[in-house]
Design a protein around this motif. Structure first.
Motif, PDB file in Angstrom:
ATOM      1  N   ARG A  16      19.995  30.796  36.460  1.00 50.41           N
ATOM      2  CA  ARG A  16      19.241  32.033  36.714  1.00 50.41           C
ATOM      3  C   ARG A  16      19.015  32.082  38.220  1.00 50.41           C
ATOM      4  O   ARG A  16      18.395  31.190  38.773  1.00 50.41           O
ATOM      5  CB  ARG A  16      17.918  32.002  35.961  1.00 50.41           C
ATOM      6  CG  ARG A  16      17.096  33.223  36.111  1.00 50.41           C
ATOM      7  CD  ARG A  16      15.741  33.150  35.436  1.00 50.41           C
ATOM      8  NE  ARG A  16      15.587  32.131  34.429  1.00 50.41           N
ATOM      9  CZ  ARG A  16      14.944  32.292  33.275  1.00 50.41           C
ATOM     10  NH1 ARG A  16      14.390  33.430  32.989  1.00 50.41           N
ATOM     11  NH2 ARG A  16      14.832  31.307  32.431  1.00 50.41           N
ATOM     12  N   THR A  17      19.558  33.095  38.863  1.00 54.00           N
ATOM     13  CA  THR A  17      19.416  33.213  40.316  1.00 54.00           C
ATOM     14  C   THR A  17      18.888  34.596  40.671  1.00 54.00           C
ATOM     15  O   THR A  17      18.973  35.530  39.865  1.00 54.00           O
ATOM     16  CB  THR A  17      20.762  32.969  41.037  1.00 54.00           C
ATOM     17  OG1 THR A  17      21.730  33.872  40.532  1.00 54.00           O
ATOM     18  CG2 THR A  17      21.244  31.543  40.854  1.00 54.00           C
ATOM     19  N   TYR A  18      18.378  34.685  41.871  1.00 50.21           N
ATOM     20  CA  TYR A  18      17.863  35.953  42.377  1.00 50.21           C
ATOM     21  C   TYR A  18      18.776  36.411  43.499  1.00 50.21           C
ATOM     22  O   TYR A  18      19.111  35.630  44.388  1.00 50.21           O
ATOM     23  CB  TYR A  18      16.417  35.789  42.850  1.00 50.21           C
ATOM     24  CG  TYR A  18      15.516  35.374  41.723  1.00 50.21           C
ATOM     25  CD1 TYR A  18      14.927  36.321  40.905  1.00 50.21           C
ATOM     26  CD2 TYR A  18      15.312  34.030  41.433  1.00 50.21           C
ATOM     27  CE1 TYR A  18      14.127  35.947  39.837  1.00 50.21           C
ATOM     28  CE2 TYR A  18      14.513  33.644  40.364  1.00 50.21           C
ATOM     29  CZ  TYR A  18      13.921  34.602  39.574  1.00 50.21           C
ATOM     30  OH  TYR A  18      13.148  34.228  38.508  1.00 50.21           O
ATOM     31  N   ASN A  24      14.623  42.262  43.571  1.00 47.66           N
ATOM     32  CA  ASN A  24      14.322  42.481  42.162  1.00 47.66           C
ATOM     33  C   ASN A  24      15.543  42.436  41.252  1.00 47.66           C
ATOM     34  O   ASN A  24      15.543  43.039  40.192  1.00 47.66           O
ATOM     35  CB  ASN A  24      13.570  43.796  41.949  1.00 47.66           C
ATOM     36  CG  ASN A  24      12.276  43.831  42.722  1.00 47.66           C
ATOM     37  OD1 ASN A  24      11.633  42.807  42.910  1.00 47.66           O
ATOM     38  ND2 ASN A  24      11.902  44.989  43.190  1.00 47.66           N
ATOM     39  N   VAL A  26      17.887  39.906  39.110  1.00 45.25           N
ATOM     40  CA  VAL A  26      18.047  38.566  38.566  1.00 45.25           C
ATOM     41  C   VAL A  26      19.443  38.481  37.977  1.00 45.25           C
ATOM     42  O   VAL A  26      19.877  39.374  37.248  1.00 45.25           O
ATOM     43  CB  VAL A  26      17.000  38.279  37.469  1.00 45.25           C
ATOM     44  CG1 VAL A  26      17.201  36.897  36.866  1.00 45.25           C
ATOM     45  CG2 VAL A  26      15.596  38.422  38.026  1.00 45.25           C
ATOM     46  N   GLU A  42      23.327  40.972  34.975  1.00 45.23           N
ATOM     47  CA  GLU A  42      22.414  41.301  36.059  1.00 45.23           C
ATOM     48  C   GLU A  42      21.282  42.125  35.483  1.00 45.23           C
ATOM     49  O   GLU A  42      21.511  43.037  34.698  1.00 45.23           O
ATOM     50  CB  GLU A  42      23.137  42.062  37.161  1.00 45.23           C
ATOM     51  CG  GLU A  42      24.183  41.224  37.856  1.00 45.23           C
ATOM     52  CD  GLU A  42      24.876  41.963  38.977  1.00 45.23           C
ATOM     53  OE1 GLU A  42      24.621  43.166  39.155  1.00 45.23           O
ATOM     54  OE2 GLU A  42      25.679  41.321  39.669  1.00 45.23           O
ATOM     55  N   THR A  54      14.410  36.402  28.211  1.00 43.67           N
ATOM     56  CA  THR A  54      15.744  35.860  28.418  1.00 43.67           C
ATOM     57  C   THR A  54      15.934  34.820  27.335  1.00 43.67           C
ATOM     58  O   THR A  54      15.113  33.910  27.203  1.00 43.67           O
ATOM     59  CB  THR A  54      15.850  35.214  29.810  1.00 43.67           C
ATOM     60  OG1 THR A  54      15.637  36.225  30.799  1.00 43.67           O
ATOM     61  CG2 THR A  54      17.209  34.579  30.016  1.00 43.67           C
TER      62      THR A  54
END
Length: 94
Positions: A16-18, A24, A26, A42, A54
């Motif tokens: 899980r990355t930003y 905003n 993910v 996304e 999630t």
């Protein structure tokens, strides 16, 4: 009876990355337990109160699952997907 060309592919959350490019956003990466295939989702968060679960796994459309070419990444995805599969039910919120 299901058609094998339309069967979904079970993939497990491995990352899980930003996004650095867009606030905003993910990026959820799911992979097969052998690490050979992955799918990305996304998700734009529209507000601080925007809460969506999630899950540990999803059943992805075969057309949205691609190969993992890098051997080290494949190994990492396989280890994490297997751990998730061993520790969680597919519908568990993560």
């Amino acid at each position: 009876m299901s058609d094998s060309t339309t069967e979904s592919v079970r993939v497990w959350l491995v990352e899980r990355t930003y996004s650095d490019d867009e606030q905003n956003l993910v990026i959820l990466t799911y992979a097969t337990t052998d690490g050979k295939r992955y799918s990305r989702k996304e998700r734009a968060l529209t507000s601080f109160s925007d809460v969506r679960e999630t899950t540990a796994a999803i059943d992805a459309d075969p057309g949205s699952v691609g190969p993992v070419e890098d051997p080290e990444l494949r190994e990492r995805y396989a280890a994490e997907a297997t751990r998730m599969a061993d520790e969680h039910d597919p519908d568990d919120a993560i």
